[in-house]
Write a protein that holds these residues in place. Structure first.
Motif, PDB file in Angstrom:
ATOM      1  N   ALA A  79       1.611   1.914 -11.269  1.00 54.54           N
ATOM      2  CA  ALA A  79       0.743   1.724 -12.644  1.00 54.54           C
ATOM      3  C   ALA A  79      -0.489   1.217 -11.904  1.00 54.54           C
ATOM      4  O   ALA A  79      -1.668   1.247 -12.480  1.00 54.54           O
ATOM      5  N   GLN A  80       0.368  -0.460 -11.925  1.00 59.81           N
ATOM      6  CA  GLN A  80      -0.116  -1.775 -10.917  1.00 59.81           C
ATOM      7  C   GLN A  80      -1.849  -1.178 -10.135  1.00 59.81           C
ATOM      8  O   GLN A  80      -2.704  -1.810  -9.673  1.00 59.81           O
ATOM      9  N   PHE A  81      -0.698  -0.252  -8.889  1.00 52.30           N
ATOM     10  CA  PHE A  81      -1.625  -0.163  -7.628  1.00 52.30           C
ATOM     11  C   PHE A  81      -3.117   0.733  -8.300  1.00 52.30           C
ATOM     12  O   PHE A  81      -3.952   0.004  -7.641  1.00 52.30           O
ATOM     13  N   ILE A  82      -3.101   1.771  -9.449  1.00 46.88           N
ATOM     14  CA  ILE A  82      -3.658   2.514  -9.109  1.00 46.88           C
ATOM     15  C   ILE A  82      -4.888   1.914 -10.560  1.00 46.88           C
ATOM     16  O   ILE A  82      -6.544   1.962 -10.565  1.00 46.88           O
ATOM     17  N   SER A  83      -4.282   0.794 -11.312  1.00 47.45           N
ATOM     18  CA  SER A  83      -5.563   0.079 -12.086  1.00 47.45           C
ATOM     19  C   SER A  83      -6.277  -0.764 -11.433  1.00 47.45           C
ATOM     20  O   SER A  83      -7.090  -1.092 -12.099  1.00 47.45           O
ATOM     21  N   THR A  84      -5.560  -1.577 -10.556  1.00 49.79           N
ATOM     22  CA  THR A  84      -6.060  -2.478 -10.403  1.00 49.79           C
ATOM     23  C   THR A  84      -7.954  -2.627  -9.043  1.00 49.79           C
ATOM     24  O   THR A  84      -8.584  -2.747  -9.301  1.00 49.79           O
ATOM     25  N   LEU A  85      -6.850  -1.145  -8.306  1.00 54.15           N
ATOM     26  CA  LEU A  85      -8.135  -0.745  -7.517  1.00 54.15           C
ATOM     27  C   LEU A  85      -9.001   0.158  -9.309  1.00 54.15           C
ATOM     28  O   LEU A  85     -10.690   0.076  -8.974  1.00 54.15           O
ATOM     29  N   GLU A  86      -9.031   0.996 -10.316  1.00 55.90           N
ATOM     30  CA  GLU A  86      -9.836   1.273 -11.143  1.00 55.90           C
ATOM     31  C   GLU A  86     -10.948   0.203 -11.891  1.00 55.90           C
ATOM     32  O   GLU A  86     -11.526   0.287 -11.900  1.00 55.90           O
ATOM     33  N   ARG A 134     -17.236  -0.308  -7.611  1.00 55.33           N
ATOM     34  CA  ARG A 134     -18.299  -0.720  -6.391  1.00 55.33           C
ATOM     35  C   ARG A 134     -18.109   0.550  -5.717  1.00 55.33           C
ATOM     36  O   ARG A 134     -19.506   0.419  -4.318  1.00 55.33           O
ATOM     37  N   ILE A 135     -17.085   0.991  -4.708  1.00 60.11           N
ATOM     38  CA  ILE A 135     -17.163   1.641  -3.795  1.00 60.11           C
ATOM     39  C   ILE A 135     -16.600   2.717  -4.250  1.00 60.11           C
ATOM     40  O   ILE A 135     -16.426   4.226  -2.843  1.00 60.11           O
ATOM     41  N   GLY A 136     -15.772   3.527  -5.141  1.00 58.81           N
ATOM     42  CA  GLY A 136     -15.305   4.733  -5.431  1.00 58.81           C
ATOM     43  C   GLY A 136     -15.899   5.599  -4.756  1.00 58.81           C
ATOM     44  O   GLY A 136     -15.207   6.995  -4.977  1.00 58.81           O
ATOM     45  N   LYS A 137     -17.387   6.076  -4.921  1.00 55.76           N
ATOM     46  CA  LYS A 137     -18.259   7.077  -4.540  1.00 55.76           C
ATOM     47  C   LYS A 137     -18.263   7.260  -3.446  1.00 55.76           C
ATOM     48  O   LYS A 137     -18.816   8.366  -2.899  1.00 55.76           O
ATOM     49  N   ASP A 161     -17.566  -7.454  -0.548  1.00 56.06           N
ATOM     50  CA  ASP A 161     -18.426  -7.198  -1.783  1.00 56.06           C
ATOM     51  C   ASP A 161     -17.116  -6.791  -3.307  1.00 56.06           C
ATOM     52  O   ASP A 161     -17.605  -7.491  -3.911  1.00 56.06           O
ATOM     53  N   VAL A 162     -16.260  -6.324  -3.067  1.00 52.96           N
ATOM     54  CA  VAL A 162     -15.283  -6.270  -3.788  1.00 52.96           C
ATOM     55  C   VAL A 162     -14.277  -7.163  -3.869  1.00 52.96           C
ATOM     56  O   VAL A 162     -14.549  -8.253  -5.239  1.00 52.96           O
ATOM     57  N   ARG A 208      -3.759  -2.824  -1.344  1.00 48.58           N
ATOM     58  CA  ARG A 208      -4.087  -1.449  -1.703  1.00 48.58           C
ATOM     59  C   ARG A 208      -5.159  -1.151  -0.852  1.00 48.58           C
ATOM     60  O   ARG A 208      -5.603   0.321  -0.572  1.00 48.58           O
ATOM     61  N   ILE A 209      -6.073  -1.399  -1.198  1.00 44.83           N
ATOM     62  CA  ILE A 209      -7.651  -0.637   0.013  1.00 44.83           C
ATOM     63  C   ILE A 209      -7.126  -0.547   1.037  1.00 44.83           C
ATOM     64  O   ILE A 209      -7.320   0.794   2.299  1.00 44.83           O
ATOM     65  N   GLY A 210      -6.218  -1.749   1.769  1.00 38.61           N
ATOM     66  CA  GLY A 210      -5.557  -1.543   3.268  1.00 38.61           C
ATOM     67  C   GLY A 210      -4.810  -0.585   3.489  1.00 38.61           C
ATOM     68  O   GLY A 210      -5.049   0.478   4.479  1.00 38.61           O
ATOM     69  N   THR A 211      -4.111  -0.347   2.345  1.00 37.20           N
ATOM     70  CA  THR A 211      -3.304   1.475   2.654  1.00 37.20           C
ATOM     71  C   THR A 211      -4.184   2.553   2.365  1.00 37.20           C
ATOM     72  O   THR A 211      -3.507   3.385   2.898  1.00 37.20           O
TER      73      THR A 211
END
Length: 408
Positions: A131-138, A144-147, A160-161, A179-182
């Protein structure tokens, strides 16, 4: 009249001049038909009035048609530019159709991250890590870069993130970067990009203070006083008993809060935690001292004796970690629940001659040395039973023997 003249201009002659259409004509034409512009590009008007760009092109010796988009979304100039790029790619031996399919299939960063999350989910130690993996990205990344297409994310985007939280929330920022790197490594493996922008961003970020911050712990000689304060408090009975069991068994908060009645053998005085709930991913037996057994008998009298031992206020949900933390702080102790494990370890080191292997096993720590772990087959259960009884005696100031309470 304009439609008719323009139509004749493009259907009577066998040759189609370059840039034959005009932007005004594209906006106003309503007569169904095909209107050529050059480079194989033509505007197709359907009987419904819908207008779209199509290009006829030879790809690797085969005549094909490529849709370039709706005329209401793609301007004449943009359609011409796309047509030229398609021609160049086809002449070089490429396949514009395949390139278009790949571009359309390419996921955004958010879509890619969620896919990577699902792939890795079964490999994480517990649901909390997943849950932490996806929640921190959310929280920090998707806004900022999701789209952005995952292939379009640059080092500047990652910077920027991370910059706003790099120094103020350093641990979280490092995890977000990881996590961005993964996610990016998975994109590289799929051939969607050649680099991992999370790797290159490090040199652009300031140096963090990496001084380790240990969880706050109560000196071991203050724990008996804490237990007296806990007992006298007006907190809920279940919450008080859960916290007392955490301290008596030197357990992690989650190991107690998520405990199920099926894990306990009160006759033998053994609590067997399944591998799925252990940080080490190995089944772990816990010897229960007399008071620990009494706690479990008291708890069972408060509920059904089935399912979660310490249920929370919400149905089928365990007692929350925050509930225990708030109780400790509310009693006036600025320490962490996890810190009671440190209190236990310090007591072992200073007040007993217990071998390190035994105390580490009592804390369910993993043997990090692989060679040593290969030979360390014993869990020192009986030695740990004696140790936990001594810990209980210290906490409550009396001598006790192993007297497991018979289950009712």
């Amino acid at each position: 009249m304009v439609d008719t003249l323009q139509s004749r201009r493009h259907t009577k002659s066998g040759k189609h001049p370059e840039k034959a259409l005009t932007a005004a004509f594209v906006r106003t034409v309503t007569t169904p038909g095909k209107y050529n512009d050059g480079q194989g590009l033509f505007l197709k008007v359907d009987p419904s009035g819908a207008r779209r760009w199509v290009q006829r092109i030879v790809i690797r010796g085969k005549r094909s048609e490529i849709g370039i988009g709706s005329a209401s979304l793609v301007s004449l100039a943009e359609a011409r530019e796309a047509a030229i790029e398609n021609r160049k790619l086809a002449r070089a031996g490429g396949d514009p159709l395949q390139a278009k399919r790949e571009a359309q299939a390419l996921l955004t960063f958010e879509e890619t991250a969620r896919k990577v999350h699902e792939i890795h989910k079964p490999t994480w130690r517990n649901t909390k890590h997943a849950a932490q993996f996806i929640s921190t990205l959310e929280t920090y990344t998707f806004p900022r870069i999701g789209k952005l297409k995952v292939s379009e994310v640059t080092t500047a985007d990652v910077l920027d993130v991370l910059q706003p939280i790099w120094l103020t929330k350093s641990e979280t920022a490092r995890r977000v970067k990881q996590r961005i790197g993964t996610v990016m490594k998975w994109a590289v493996a799929n051939g969607w990009r050649q680099d991992n922008p999370a790797d290159a961003v490090g040199s652009a970020l300031p140096k963090q203070d990496r001084t380790p911050k240990h969880r706050k712990a109560l000196p071991y000689d203050k724990v008996p006083e804490f237990l007296d304060t806990l007992k006298a408090s007006n907190a809920g009975a279940l919450t008080k008993l859960a916290l007392e069991l955490v301290i008596l068994t030197a357990s992690r908060s989650g190991e107690v809060r998520l405990a199920d009645w099926s894990e306990f053998d009160l006759d033998a005085g053994i609590w067997t935690r399944p591998a799925s709930r252990m940080k080490s991913k190995k089944e772990h037996r816990v010897p229960l001292s007399p008071r620990a057994l009494e706690i479990l008998v008291e708890v069972r009298a408060l509920g059904s004796g089935e399912g979660l031992v310490f249920p929370g206020t919400r149905a089928n949900k365990p007692l929350s970690d925050m509930t225990l933390s708030k109780l400790v702080k509310g009693l006036g102790y600025d320490v962490d629940v996890h810190g009671f494990r440190t209190s236990f370890k310090t007591w072992v080191q200073e007040r007993t001659n217990t071998p390190r292997d035994v105390s580490e096993a009592a804390l369910a720590h993993v043997v990090k040395d692989k060679a040593e772990a290969a030979y360390a087959r014993s869990d020192f259960f009986e030695k740990r039973r004696k140790l936990m009884i001594r810990w209980e005696s210290f906490l409550f100031g009396f001598s006790s023997t192993v007297t497991p309470i018979r289950s009712a």
